[in-house]
Design a protein around this motif. Structure first.
Motif, PDB file in Angstrom:
ATOM      1  N   GLU A 157      16.451  -3.247  -5.206  1.00 18.01           N
ATOM      2  CA  GLU A 157      17.095  -3.429  -6.509  1.00 18.01           C
ATOM      3  C   GLU A 157      16.380  -4.538  -7.268  1.00 18.01           C
ATOM      4  N   CYS A 158      16.159  -4.322  -8.541  1.00 11.51           N
ATOM      5  CA  CYS A 158      15.692  -5.374  -9.442  1.00 11.51           C
ATOM      6  C   CYS A 158      16.972  -5.871 -10.121  1.00 11.51           C
ATOM      7  N   ASP A 159      17.494  -6.977  -9.661  1.00 13.61           N
ATOM      8  CA  ASP A 159      18.845  -7.438 -10.007  1.00 13.61           C
ATOM      9  C   ASP A 159      18.970  -7.840 -11.477  1.00 13.61           C
ATOM     10  N   SER A 160      19.653  -7.020 -12.244  1.00 15.09           N
ATOM     11  CA  SER A 160      19.845  -7.253 -13.674  1.00 15.09           C
ATOM     12  C   SER A 160      20.785  -8.419 -13.948  1.00 15.09           C
ATOM     13  N   ARG A 161      21.514  -8.875 -12.941  1.00 14.65           N
ATOM     14  CA  ARG A 161      22.384 -10.044 -13.105  1.00 14.65           C
ATOM     15  C   ARG A 161      21.600 -11.333 -12.908  1.00 14.65           C
ATOM     16  N   ARG A 162      20.346 -11.197 -12.425  1.00 10.54           N
ATOM     17  CA  ARG A 162      19.513 -12.365 -12.153  1.00 10.54           C
ATOM     18  C   ARG A 162      18.196 -12.313 -12.899  1.00 10.54           C
ATOM     19  N   GLY A 163      18.213 -11.762 -14.106  1.00 17.02           N
ATOM     20  CA  GLY A 163      17.032 -11.822 -14.955  1.00 17.02           C
ATOM     21  C   GLY A 163      16.237 -10.547 -15.114  1.00 17.02           C
ATOM     22  N   CYS A 164      16.462  -9.551 -14.274  1.00 15.89           N
ATOM     23  CA  CYS A 164      15.754  -8.285 -14.431  1.00 15.89           C
ATOM     24  C   CYS A 164      16.389  -7.517 -15.588  1.00 15.89           C
ATOM     25  N   LYS A 165      15.559  -7.035 -16.495  1.00 18.90           N
ATOM     26  CA  LYS A 165      16.099  -6.258 -17.614  1.00 18.90           C
ATOM     27  C   LYS A 165      16.691  -4.949 -17.095  1.00 18.90           C
ATOM     28  N   ASN A 166      17.449  -4.270 -17.938  1.00 18.50           N
ATOM     29  CA  ASN A 166      18.154  -3.050 -17.536  1.00 18.50           C
ATOM     30  C   ASN A 166      17.277  -1.804 -17.530  1.00 18.50           C
ATOM     31  N   ASN A 167      16.014  -1.931 -17.929  1.00 17.04           N
ATOM     32  CA  ASN A 167      15.159  -0.744 -18.044  1.00 17.04           C
ATOM     33  C   ASN A 167      13.895  -0.862 -17.192  1.00 17.04           C
ATOM     34  N   ILE A 168      14.003  -1.515 -16.040  1.00 19.70           N
ATOM     35  CA  ILE A 168      12.824  -1.839 -15.237  1.00 19.70           C
ATOM     36  C   ILE A 168      12.667  -0.915 -14.027  1.00 19.70           C
ATOM     37  N   VAL A 169      11.438  -0.426 -13.868  1.00 18.58           N
ATOM     38  CA  VAL A 169      10.990   0.270 -12.668  1.00 18.58           C
ATOM     39  C   VAL A 169       9.915  -0.654 -12.091  1.00 18.58           C
ATOM     40  N   ASP A 170      10.277  -1.408 -11.062  1.00 14.51           N
ATOM     41  CA  ASP A 170       9.436  -2.459 -10.491  1.00 14.51           C
ATOM     42  C   ASP A 170       8.705  -1.863  -9.280  1.00 14.51           C
TER      43      ASP A 170
ATOM     44  N   ASP B  69       0.821  -1.212   0.000  1.00 15.10           N
ATOM     45  CA  ASP B  69       0.000   0.000   0.000  1.00 15.10           C
ATOM     46  C   ASP B  69       0.855   1.263   0.000  1.00 15.10           C
ATOM     47  N   ASP B  70       2.174   1.108   0.177  1.00 16.04           N
ATOM     48  CA  ASP B  70       3.089   2.252   0.146  1.00 16.04           C
ATOM     49  C   ASP B  70       3.604   2.464  -1.273  1.00 16.04           C
ATOM     50  N   MET B  71       3.998   3.675  -1.571  1.00 13.02           N
ATOM     51  CA  MET B  71       4.510   4.038  -2.903  1.00 13.02           C
ATOM     52  C   MET B  71       5.990   3.657  -2.957  1.00 13.02           C
ATOM     53  N   LEU B  72       6.270   2.457  -3.499  1.00 12.49           N
ATOM     54  CA  LEU B  72       7.611   1.884  -3.470  1.00 12.49           C
ATOM     55  C   LEU B  72       8.085   1.472  -4.852  1.00 12.49           C
ATOM     56  N   VAL B  73       9.406   1.415  -4.990  1.00 13.26           N
ATOM     57  CA  VAL B  73       9.986   1.001  -6.263  1.00 13.26           C
ATOM     58  C   VAL B  73      11.310   0.262  -6.047  1.00 13.26           C
ATOM     59  N   ALA B  74      11.537  -0.717  -6.929  1.00 14.83           N
ATOM     60  CA  ALA B  74      12.833  -1.381  -7.061  1.00 14.83           C
ATOM     61  C   ALA B  74      13.348  -1.013  -8.449  1.00 14.83           C
ATOM     62  N   LEU B  75      14.578  -0.554  -8.533  1.00 15.30           N
ATOM     63  CA  LEU B  75      15.155  -0.145  -9.813  1.00 15.30           C
ATOM     64  C   LEU B  75      16.140  -1.183 -10.342  1.00 15.30           C
ATOM     65  N   SER B  76      16.236  -1.284 -11.659  1.00 16.41           N
ATOM     66  CA  SER B  76      17.248  -2.146 -12.287  1.00 16.41           C
ATOM     67  C   SER B  76      18.626  -1.799 -11.726  1.00 16.41           C
ATOM     68  N   THR B  77      19.511  -2.777 -11.737  1.00 13.36           N
ATOM     69  CA  THR B  77      20.828  -2.653 -11.119  1.00 13.36           C
ATOM     70  C   THR B  77      21.558  -1.366 -11.486  1.00 13.36           C
ATOM     71  N   GLY B  78      21.614  -1.015 -12.759  1.00 12.34           N
ATOM     72  CA  GLY B  78      22.333   0.192 -13.180  1.00 12.34           C
ATOM     73  C   GLY B  78      21.759   1.457 -12.573  1.00 12.34           C
ATOM     74  N   TRP B  79      20.445   1.545 -12.520  1.00  9.97           N
ATOM     75  CA  TRP B  79      19.788   2.724 -11.952  1.00  9.97           C
ATOM     76  C   TRP B  79      19.828   2.724 -10.432  1.00  9.97           C
ATOM     77  N   TYR B  80      19.834   1.546  -9.839  1.00  8.82           N
ATOM     78  CA  TYR B  80      19.916   1.401  -8.381  1.00  8.82           C
ATOM     79  C   TYR B  80      21.258   1.927  -7.864  1.00  8.82           C
ATOM     80  N   GLN B  81      22.274   1.801  -8.684  1.00  5.99           N
ATOM     81  CA  GLN B  81      23.621   2.335  -8.428  1.00  5.99           C
ATOM     82  C   GLN B  81      24.205   1.886  -7.091  1.00  5.99           C
ATOM     83  N   GLY B  82      24.102   0.590  -6.812  1.00  3.91           N
ATOM     84  CA  GLY B  82      24.702   0.067  -5.595  1.00  3.91           C
ATOM     85  C   GLY B  82      24.104   0.627  -4.315  1.00  3.91           C
ATOM     86  N   GLY B  83      22.889   1.132  -4.407  1.00  4.18           N
ATOM     87  CA  GLY B  83      22.212   1.658  -3.225  1.00  4.18           C
ATOM     88  C   GLY B  83      22.246   3.165  -3.084  1.00  4.18           C
TER      89      GLY B  83
END
Length: 107
Positions: free
Chosen positions: A69-82, A30-44
């Motif tokens: 993080e939406c881990d791009s090394r584990r199947g998440c594409k590089n352009n994902i806002v999850d 119910d909260d406004m949350l997001v997980a970003l692809s690895t590149g955009w997450y930038q290591g936190g």
């Protein structure tokens, strides 16, 4: 930044996997949350920062907090806002669609 928004579960037992990468905790869908692809997450670097997400379909914009993080090394594409279901609802979108073309920027 152009992206594809997908639906993520941030609560225990949902498809988001384990606890959020930023704080090791689960969060409410119910909260406004997001997980970003690895590149955009930038290591936190973006942890707990707000981003603005705009739906190409509805034209609506919302702000959501980066908690994972939406881990791009584990199947998440590089352009994902999850995002949480709350983000989809606020944008006037149906989570059953599964993917939505969006743009995002740091808020």
């Amino acid at each position: 930044m152009p992206a594809v928004m997908t639906v993520n579960g941030f609560e225990p037992g949902e498809d988001g996997g384990g606890p959020a990468e930023c704080d090791g905790k689960y969060h409410s869908d119910d909260d406004m949350l997001v997980a970003l692809s690895t590149g955009w997450y930038q290591g936190g670097v973006r942890c707990f920062r707000m981003i603005r997400i705009t739906s190409a379909g509805t034209g609506r914009s919302v702000e959501a907090m980066v908690v994972d993080e939406c881990d791009s090394r584990r199947g998440c594409k590089n352009n994902i806002v999850d995002t949480s279901k709350a983000v989809w609802k606020a944008l006037g979108l149906d989570t059953n669609v599964g993917e939505e073309t969006v743009t995002w920027s740091d808020a």
